[in-house]
Design an enzyme around this catalytic site. Structure first.
Site, PDB file in Angstrom:
ATOM      1  N   TYR A 193      -1.983 -32.631 -11.145  1.00 12.74           N
ATOM      2  CA  TYR A 193      -1.110 -31.854 -10.267  1.00 12.74           C
ATOM      3  C   TYR A 193      -1.615 -31.781  -8.825  1.00 12.74           C
ATOM      4  CZ  TYR A 193       1.369 -29.960 -14.376  1.00 12.74           C
ATOM      5  OH  TYR A 193       2.116 -29.812 -15.517  1.00 12.74           O
TER       6      TYR A 193
ATOM      7  N   ASN B 237       1.584   3.860  20.500  1.00  9.85           N
ATOM      8  CA  ASN B 237       2.535   3.633  19.422  1.00  9.85           C
ATOM      9  C   ASN B 237       3.006   2.184  19.484  1.00  9.85           C
ATOM     10  OD1 ASN B 237       4.634   5.614  17.634  1.00  9.85           O
ATOM     11  ND2 ASN B 237       2.846   6.568  18.591  1.00  9.85           N
TER      12      ASN B 237
ATOM     13  N   GLU C 289       2.694  11.530   8.233  1.00  9.49           N
ATOM     14  CA  GLU C 289       2.770  10.078   8.083  1.00  9.49           C
ATOM     15  C   GLU C 289       2.380   9.749   6.645  1.00  9.49           C
ATOM     16  OE1 GLU C 289       0.244   8.910  11.308  1.00  9.49           O
ATOM     17  OE2 GLU C 289       1.528   9.948  12.754  1.00  9.49           O
TER      18      GLU C 289
ATOM     19  N   HIS D 194      -7.543   9.508  19.817  1.00 11.26           N
ATOM     20  CA  HIS D 194      -7.136   8.457  18.883  1.00 11.26           C
ATOM     21  C   HIS D 194      -8.032   7.213  18.945  1.00 11.26           C
ATOM     22  CE1 HIS D 194      -3.706  11.047  18.550  1.00 11.26           C
ATOM     23  NE2 HIS D 194      -3.019  10.224  17.775  1.00 11.26           N
TER      24      HIS D 194
ATOM     25  N   PHE E  14       7.712   1.858  14.843  1.00 11.03           N
ATOM     26  CA  PHE E  14       6.285   1.551  14.867  1.00 11.03           C
ATOM     27  C   PHE E  14       5.744   1.143  13.498  1.00 11.03           C
ATOM     28  CE2 PHE E  14       6.972   6.167  14.478  1.00 11.03           C
ATOM     29  CZ  PHE E  14       6.597   6.317  13.155  1.00 11.03           C
TER      30      PHE E  14
ATOM     31  N   TYR F 101       9.962  15.015  21.084  1.00 12.85           N
ATOM     32  CA  TYR F 101       8.678  14.661  20.489  1.00 12.85           C
ATOM     33  C   TYR F 101       7.866  13.745  21.404  1.00 12.85           C
ATOM     34  CZ  TYR F 101       5.187  12.408  17.574  1.00 12.85           C
ATOM     35  OH  TYR F 101       4.000  11.924  17.090  1.00 12.85           O
TER      36      TYR F 101
ATOM     37  N   ARG G  38      -0.251 -34.976  -7.456  1.00 13.56           N
ATOM     38  CA  ARG G  38       1.175 -35.196  -7.674  1.00 13.56           C
ATOM     39  C   ARG G  38       2.043 -34.086  -7.068  1.00 13.56           C
ATOM     40  NH1 ARG G  38       3.592 -34.514 -13.471  1.00 13.56           N
ATOM     41  NH2 ARG G  38       1.392 -34.633 -13.976  1.00 13.56           N
TER      42      ARG G  38
END
Length: 525
Positions: free
Chosen positions: A283, A199, A416, A87, A331, A57, A286
């Site tokens: 609070y 990646n 994905e 991409h 990844f 791959y 404190r």
């Protein structure tokens, strides 16, 4: 900036502070002979895969849903160039130059470990960009956080093939113009190199580095400013006693209580009301150890996970040895995505409790401190409207606290099918922290105003020095004025960490030590 030390990519242990040091120029990154030997061995393994024709791959197949599409030996190089271009789909404002530098540093370190098949020439070119401060322009939006940060990493490495833009010598210019000025030529990427470059989790991790850095300073500011507000409103010291926190020994709680005890050491203000009839404080005063402490525990969690990530191999596939190549999921950004969402919540809560202390200071319920922190009100509104701003910022942060990592939208035609959205986690966390800095600046102003009404009594030496310093920047307010100007000065003081530097200097001069457990864990990153 002078170089303090060197860091060996791929071999030395990387931390957030080292990454920041390299980005800021005080640490120089280098490649050892052993590192380059490992890198070249991995590169040769990829070449042998291509020669043999074994289907692996990303080396001789398409990407994502095209993983079953075989690519010829002749087209493997074209494939790597195409992946960077296809991409590069990021949108939105560019991330800061510093964040892009950190991305580059983190990627060099991961690739230099020798499991990615990258060429030495490619790695050296990446280092050239860093050393010559020719930093690629990276859009802030477009990553879903698995298969890594594909879009931002593609933009980060477009300049390797002569495309995209860089920030160079104070200007944003096309990469081609950079090459004309420097004589550098585009690279031709080999098999797997494009995929190895894009990646990974370096966009998420770079945001993690900056979140860890900036949140730590917010936490330190919150303790200091909260201690000043405690003095201004004559709060009790008992909730910070060591004996109490030994009974519930969370590290963050113990550390915060110890810091505040140190800051109030020797205070005349505390002694003045030690026998008062008030039983307990609200609070927001404190419970500072419990609330600030919980946020510090979240910071520790992020620190632990981030340090693992910074020293990991997160691309795909991973070339283990001559016999084993693994297409896995290193990844995937989920480990950091969830931690960054946790850190975002931790930051938001620091702003939330700070806003409550600001409101408390305006009520006029503390003896000697007038309502709205001003004597002549009616004609003057005093500090009333500053709390509107802190309330708006605190509310905005709450709306940003929805965990991005709780969402997943399938991508890549379902290949994905679960993604982390960690890039959004990181961006939101930084946005929240920037708002918290503004809230803390407003609390700094209001706590100093309340503190003024305790004079001539003195606080601990550190808080007195802070108050004196602040009055050189922002005057005591007897009447209304344009408080936006005061707020801007307060924000500048917080963002430049001026009072933190002052605290360190005063403690060093007076030979004081923090009486705070777990100091090293919370001070180093």
């Amino acid at each position: 900036m002078a170089i303090d030390r060197t860091f060996q990519f791929g071999e030395d242990h990387l931390t957030a502070s080292i990454a920041l040091g390299m980005a800021q120029g005080s640490i120089k990154g280098v490649f050892s002979d052993e590192c380059l030997k490992n890198v070249n061995a991995s590169y040769q393994r990829v070449q042998r895969i291509v020669e043999k024709g074994d289907t692996v791959y990303g080396i001789n197949t398409g990407f994502g849903p095209l993983c079953n599409t075989k690519i010829s030996k002749e087209d493997t190089k074209i494939l790597q160039s195409n992946i960077l271009q296809s991409h590069s789909v990021g949108v939105g404002n560019p991330i800061s130059n510093e964040l892009a530098k950190i991305m580059l540093i983190l990627k060099i370190h991961a690739l230099a470990k020798g499991f990615s098949g990258i060429a030495e020439t490619t790695l050296q070119r990446m280092l050239w960009h860093l050393e010559n401060d020719a930093i690629p322009v990276v859009p802030s939006q477009g990553s879903v956080g698995a298969s890594g940060d594909l879009a931002p990493l593609s933009h980060l490495f477009l300049p390797l093939i002569g495309l995209g833009k860089v920030e160079y010598q104070g200007k944003t210019i096309p990469t081609q113009e950079l090459f004309q000025q420097t004589g550098v030529k585009p690279l031709e990427l080999g098999p797997k190199e494009g995929l190895a470059l894009i990646n990974g989790t370096q966009f998420i991790a770079a945001h993690g580095v900056m979140v860890l850095h900036k949140l730590q300073y917010c936490l330190r500011h919150a303790d200091i400013i909260g201690a000043m507000m405690l003095e201004g409103l004559q709060g009790s010291m008992k909730p910070f006693f060591e004996e109490l926190h030994e009974l519930r020994p969370f590290k963050g709680n113990q550390h915060v209580a110890g810091r505040i005890r140190t800051l109030l050491q020797g205070s005349e203000i505390l002694e003045d009301h030690i026998d008062c009839e008030r039983v307990q404080d609200p609070y927001s005063l404190r419970c500072m150890p419990q609330v600030h402490g919980a946020s510090r525990n979240a910071w520790l969690h992020l620190k632990e996970l981030l340090e693992i990530e910074l020293n990991s191999v997160t691309d795909n596939p991973v070339i283990i040895n001559d016999e084993l190549t693994i297409s896995g999921g290193n990844f995937h950004g989920q480990p950091l995505a969830m931690a960054l969402d946790y850190a975002a919540l931790a930051a938001s809560e620091i702003g939330n409790i700070s806003d409550r202390r600001i409101y408390l200071a305006l009520e006029g319920n503390s003896p000697g401190v007038p309502k709205l922190l001003m004597n002549d009100t009616g004609i003057n509104s005093g500090y009333m409207i500053l709390q509107y701003t802190s309330a708006a910022l605190a509310s905005e942060n709450k709306s940003l606290c929805f965990p991005a990592s709780a969402d997943s939208i399938p991508t890549s035609l379902g290949q994905e099918d679960h993604v982390s959205m960690g890039s959004i986690s990181g961006r939101k966390a930084l946005n929240i922290i920037e708002n918290v800095e503004k809230i803390l600046a407003i609390e700094l102003l209001t706590s100093a105003q309340a503190f003024e009404y305790r004079k001539p009594l003195k606080s601990g030496v550190v808080l007195d020095e802070i108050h004196t310093f602040l009055r050189t920047k922002v005057a005591f307010a007897e009447n209304d004025r344009v408080f936006a100007d005061d707020i801007e000065k307060g924000i500048e003081i917080v963002q430049n960490r001026e009072i933190i530097d002052l605290v360190d200097r005063v403690m060093d001069e007076k030979k004081l030590k923090w009486n705070a457990p777990h100091l090293d864990e919370f001070e180093t990153y």
